[in-house]
Design a protein around this motif. Structure first.
Motif, PDB file in Angstrom:
ATOM      1  N   LYS A 134      40.787  48.736  38.470  1.00 27.39           N
ATOM      2  CA  LYS A 134      40.430  47.556  37.694  1.00 27.39           C
ATOM      3  C   LYS A 134      39.152  46.906  38.227  1.00 27.39           C
ATOM      4  O   LYS A 134      38.912  46.862  39.436  1.00 27.39           O
ATOM      5  N   ASP A 135      38.350  46.388  37.307  1.00 22.12           N
ATOM      6  CA  ASP A 135      37.153  45.615  37.657  1.00 22.12           C
ATOM      7  C   ASP A 135      37.441  44.139  37.396  1.00 22.12           C
ATOM      8  O   ASP A 135      37.642  43.729  36.247  1.00 22.12           O
ATOM      9  N   LEU A 136      37.420  43.358  38.463  1.00 19.59           N
ATOM     10  CA  LEU A 136      37.812  41.950  38.353  1.00 19.59           C
ATOM     11  C   LEU A 136      36.691  41.002  38.761  1.00 19.59           C
ATOM     12  O   LEU A 136      36.932  39.847  39.102  1.00 19.59           O
ATOM     13  N   TYR A 137      35.447  41.498  38.742  1.00 21.58           N
ATOM     14  CA  TYR A 137      34.324  40.706  39.234  1.00 21.58           C
ATOM     15  C   TYR A 137      34.237  39.341  38.556  1.00 21.58           C
ATOM     16  O   TYR A 137      34.096  38.304  39.219  1.00 21.58           O
ATOM     17  N   SER A 138      34.326  39.316  37.248  1.00 22.29           N
ATOM     18  CA  SER A 138      34.177  38.049  36.525  1.00 22.29           C
ATOM     19  C   SER A 138      35.313  37.084  36.856  1.00 22.29           C
ATOM     20  O   SER A 138      35.114  35.872  36.924  1.00 22.29           O
ATOM     21  N   ASP A 139      36.513  37.629  37.081  1.00 24.49           N
ATOM     22  CA  ASP A 139      37.660  36.773  37.424  1.00 24.49           C
ATOM     23  C   ASP A 139      37.527  36.202  38.835  1.00 24.49           C
ATOM     24  O   ASP A 139      37.981  35.093  39.116  1.00 24.49           O
ATOM     25  N   PHE A 140      36.933  36.964  39.747  1.00 27.36           N
ATOM     26  CA  PHE A 140      36.882  36.567  41.155  1.00 27.36           C
ATOM     27  C   PHE A 140      35.998  35.355  41.398  1.00 27.36           C
ATOM     28  O   PHE A 140      36.024  34.778  42.485  1.00 27.36           O
ATOM     29  N   ASN A 141      35.218  34.981  40.415  1.00 31.20           N
ATOM     30  CA  ASN A 141      34.275  33.893  40.633  1.00 31.20           C
ATOM     31  C   ASN A 141      34.631  32.639  39.844  1.00 31.20           C
ATOM     32  O   ASN A 141      33.791  31.760  39.647  1.00 31.20           O
ATOM     33  N   ASN A 142      35.883  32.542  39.419  1.00 29.18           N
ATOM     34  CA  ASN A 142      36.276  31.345  38.664  1.00 29.18           C
ATOM     35  C   ASN A 142      37.061  30.342  39.512  1.00 29.18           C
ATOM     36  O   ASN A 142      37.555  29.344  39.000  1.00 29.18           O
ATOM     37  N   GLY A 143      37.185  30.619  40.832  1.00 28.96           N
ATOM     38  CA  GLY A 143      37.815  29.658  41.740  1.00 28.96           C
ATOM     39  C   GLY A 143      39.312  29.777  41.863  1.00 28.96           C
ATOM     40  O   GLY A 143      39.932  29.105  42.682  1.00 28.96           O
ATOM     41  N   GLU A 144      39.945  30.632  41.052  1.00 30.29           N
ATOM     42  CA  GLU A 144      41.400  30.760  41.088  1.00 30.29           C
ATOM     43  C   GLU A 144      41.832  31.702  42.211  1.00 30.29           C
ATOM     44  O   GLU A 144      41.076  32.579  42.639  1.00 30.29           O
ATOM     45  N   ASN A 145      43.065  31.511  42.708  1.00 28.20           N
ATOM     46  CA  ASN A 145      43.608  32.432  43.705  1.00 28.20           C
ATOM     47  C   ASN A 145      43.656  33.847  43.138  1.00 28.20           C
ATOM     48  O   ASN A 145      43.983  34.052  41.965  1.00 28.20           O
TER      49      ASN A 145
END
Length: 763
Positions: A134-145
């Motif tokens: 999985k590619d989660l780059y965009s999710d990793f930068n939204n401040g959520e755990n």
């Protein structure tokens, strides 16, 4: 054989890292308490510092077997899994998952699979396969755990919630994210790791089936055919020696010069080991554990003395919180900043001096105040109170400061040490051993050390803000008396300090020994000696928790005599668990009270009034106390306890509340209790030969209802209450007929009047 490897080295050339079914779940990231949370936080922090500073760090040994295209991990899977998650996070955060997959995945039937594979649970393997795809780059930068991001994905399977390895992995991801999320050069850090040129994070990989490996060549490797994990001390020692590689300080042993690492390595395996082995005669298998405890307690004191501050906002966490009874990892000590070149140098000096001093420990205990060997035994077993730790810190700091003179057998240093430690132990023995007190008091040790060559002058002239306030006042008085007239006072004070009950707390005797001379107050040695002789006889119980001599305690002679004091004695009712309390804690607490000093001084003077002689004996004191009791003319509530009802063993405490006394079975009014005067009235009635038609009992209470004597006679009910102590009456009687109050009467001290009224009148 053992080779320095990185995670990239292991997975090169299509190799798989296999965690076999015999291994436990991944637990390093679980959060079951402060211990587990701090371990993973400190480990990640340690790795982060190495990566940001491009400083190599070695993570000890990984044991395994290389078979076909697999590295089967037998010991070290926790570190391997955490490293795998760190690489994965850095790749996701920097949008470099393709580079990650080139190294950490392999293709089977056109499906990418993780090279980290778990046989423990199929669900763990499925999770690893999922996250590498999985590619989660965009999710990793939204401040959520990170854990919430993943659990909210539609590919996250419901059954994964119950896999302990997956839960721990998610927690570790969150810890990594909390420490790396704000760094903007994550991509560079990841590239450095993937290139693997510097092996920034590495470990020794031991192939247990490599026939060429010579186990006897390495002092840190202890294993049988299946492998024995290194002890905490062996791991710590290996990492510490690695840390010391760059330190250039020079030491000499038999005309040979060594740097700090070489010196430390030789000493820990020779002189220092011989010293510690003398404390492990019962079980040498505990040697490593005991030596590790020494380092732990040194670092523990160092942290709270010099680094930790509750008021320091930069202090984001307490590295040693709730870890009083356990050693930590090297990474914990390193991250808490207690390991540095200077601290290791000091430990080296300290241990050298201990070896030198060992045969002369008795010289350093002139006053029987501080037994170095005994204190070291506690430290080695990690069986210490917080005040034991302060005593150890005082020893440690003193040795560091005066190491040169100690190694030269300077007698002045031995004399000053005895004076210094007498005072320190006086403070610590009489200060409550709590974590908060320890954190407060450990910070003053260096100030004491700076003035240890004339400690009494320092105490006399300094407004010390640490330790128990009562003991601070006492030490100032004693320092003044000894420095003003050592010949008169020093031996007297030190001798009485040794009393098992007093345990260095003798201010009550000093306060009693003050006399007025020409409008001034002076301490009188004759009075001190007089009161000292009595105190030593009375406070002479053999039981560890009791203090009154059993011949005096048998009939409560001392307590009953105290109640004959001419003034008010409510003070005797104010202390916790105070109903003729036998414990040392109670009496030491009472002797700290300024209002109690006139009472005990009065009794001691009365004892001498009935006995005139220089060598007063226990029997003399006992006879004097009996005379004091028999000649008492006290007429208030105390006379009952003094003369007749002193043996009320069912009760724990007398409570004075609203000018009434209550006998309580526990420590609070919410427990079952009786009112003092009315209950004693019942005891009196029960000793009389009353007519069978008179039935009586006592109505106890456990709330704020008033207890009373309950009497049934003929067709009437009588309730008798005790009155307030200040009232001219002692009892109040209510008479009922068919639940209706028909009369109320009051009685003074004569109990016979009440009895006659019940028998013959009752309205």
């Amino acid at each position: 054989m053992s080779k320095l490897k990185s995670l990239i080295d292991i997975i090169e050339n299509e190799f798989i890292i296999l965690i076999p079914a015999m291994q436990r779940d991944y637990v390093q990231g679980r959060m079951c308490g402060d211990k587990e949370e701090n371990v993973i936080k400190n480990f990640i922090s340690y790795l982060k510092e190495a990566l940001l500073n491009k400083k190599q760090c070695e993570l000890d040994f990984i044991y395994g077997v290389k078979k076909d295209n697999k590295y089967i991990i037998l010991d070290g899977q926790q570190r391997i899994t955490t490293l795998f998650l760190l690489y994965w996070y850095l790749a996701q955060k920097s949008d470099k998952m393709e580079k990650f997959r080139e190294k950490f995945t392999l293709k089977e039937n056109d499906i990418l699979k993780s090279k980290l594979q778990y046989e423990v649970r199929a669900s763990s393997l499925d999770f690893c396969n999922a996250i590498v795809n999985k590619d989660l780059y965009s999710d990793f930068n939204n401040g959520e755990n990170i854990s919430n991001i993943i659990k909210n994905k539609n590919w996250f399977m419901y059954l994964w919630y119950y896999d302990p390895t997956i839960k721990a992995m998610l927690n570790t991801m969150d810890v990594i994210h909390s420490q790396f999320k704000d760094f903007k050069d994550i991509g560079c850090i990841f590239d450095d790791l993937i290139k693997n040129e510097d092996k920034l994070i590495s470990f020794q990989f031991l192939d247990l089936e490599d026939k060429s490996m010579s186990l006897s060549d390495d002092i840190y490797i202890k294993m049988n055919s299946t492998g024995i994990p290194l002890t905490a001390f062996e791991n710590f020692k290996a990492k510490l020696e690695q840390y010391l590689n760059g330190v250039q300080l020079q030491y000499k042993i038999v005309d040979k010069c060594f740097n700090l690492r070489e010196y430390f390595s030789r000493k820990i395996d020779t002189d220092w080991s011989d010293f510690f082995l003398s404390y492990c005669k019962d079980d040498e298998k505990l040697f490593d554990e005991k030596v590790m405890n020494i380092f732990h307690n040194i670092f523990y004191n160092e942290y709270y003395e010099k680094i930790y501050s509750k008021d320091n906002k930069d202090n984001k966490e307490d590295y040693f919180n709730n870890k009083e009874e356990q050693v930590l990892y090297f990474e914990d000590y390193y991250c808490s900043k207690v390991i540095n070149e200077e601290s290791i140098k000091e430990i080296t000096v300290f241990l050298d001096c201990l070896v030198k001093m060992k045969d002369f420990f008795d010289k350093y205990n002139k006053y029987g105040r501080y037994d170095i060997s005994q204190n070291l035994g506690k430290i080695l077993n990690n069986n210490v109170t917080f005040m034991d730790r302060i005593n150890f810190a005082a020893l440690y700091r003193y040795i560091i400061k005066y190491s040169d003179k100690i190694l030269d057998d300077d007698n002045t240093i031995i004399y000053n040490f005895n004076e210094f430690m007498r005072v320190i132990v006086n403070y610590t023995e009489n200060t409550d051993s709590t974590k908060d007190n320890y954190i407060r008091d450990i910070k003053v040790i260096d100030e004491f050390i700076k003035n240890s060559d004339n400690i009494l002058e320092f105490i006399k002239n300094t407004d010390i803000k640490y330790f128990d306030v009562y003991q601070r006042e006492e030490e100032k008085i004693k320092a003044y008396l000894i420095t003003e007239n050592e010949e008169l006072w020093k031996n007297r004070i030190i001798e009485m300090e040794k009393n098992e009950f007093c345990k260095y707390q003798i201010k009550f005797l000093l306060d009693m020994s003050v006399k007025s001379v020409n409008d001034s107050r002076e301490y009188d040695t004759e009075l001190f000696d007089k009161y000292k002789n009595i105190a030593e006889c009375i406070f002479d119980a053999k039981d560890d928790n009791k203090c009154i001599n059993k011949d005096i305690e048998e009939e409560r002679l001392f307590e009953r005599a105290l109640l004959t004091y001419k003034g008010k004695c409510y003070l005797l009712l104010e202390w916790e668990n105070n109903f003729y309390n036998k414990s040392k804690g109670y009496w030491k607490g009472m002797l700290k009270k300024d209002d109690f000093i006139p009472i005990i001084k009065y009794i001691f003077d009365e004892i001498y009034k009935y006995y005139n002689g220089n060598n007063i004996s226990l029997n003399d004191i006992k006879n004097s106390l009996l005379k004091i009791i028999n000649n008492s003319n006290v007429e208030d509530w105390r006379e009952l306890l003094i003369n007749d009802y002193y043996n009320l063993n069912d009760f724990r405490r007398i409570l004075n509340k609203n000018d009434k006394l209550y006998l309580i079975t526990r420590s609070k009014m919410s427990s079952y209790h009786v009112e003092f005067l009315s209950y004693l009235l019942l005891l009196f009635f029960q000793n009389q030969n009353l007519n069978s038609n008179i039935k009586m009992d006592y109505i106890w209470q456990y709330s704020y209802e008033e207890p009373y004597v309950h009497i049934s006679v003929d067709d009437k009910t009588i309730k008798i209450y005790g009155e307030q102590l200040s009232s001219e009456n002692r009892y109040k009687m209510e008479v009922y007929k068919e639940n209706n109050l028909i009369c109320t009467k009051y009685f003074q001290r004569n109990i016979e009047d009440i009895l006659n009224y019940i028998i013959f009148t009752h309205c």
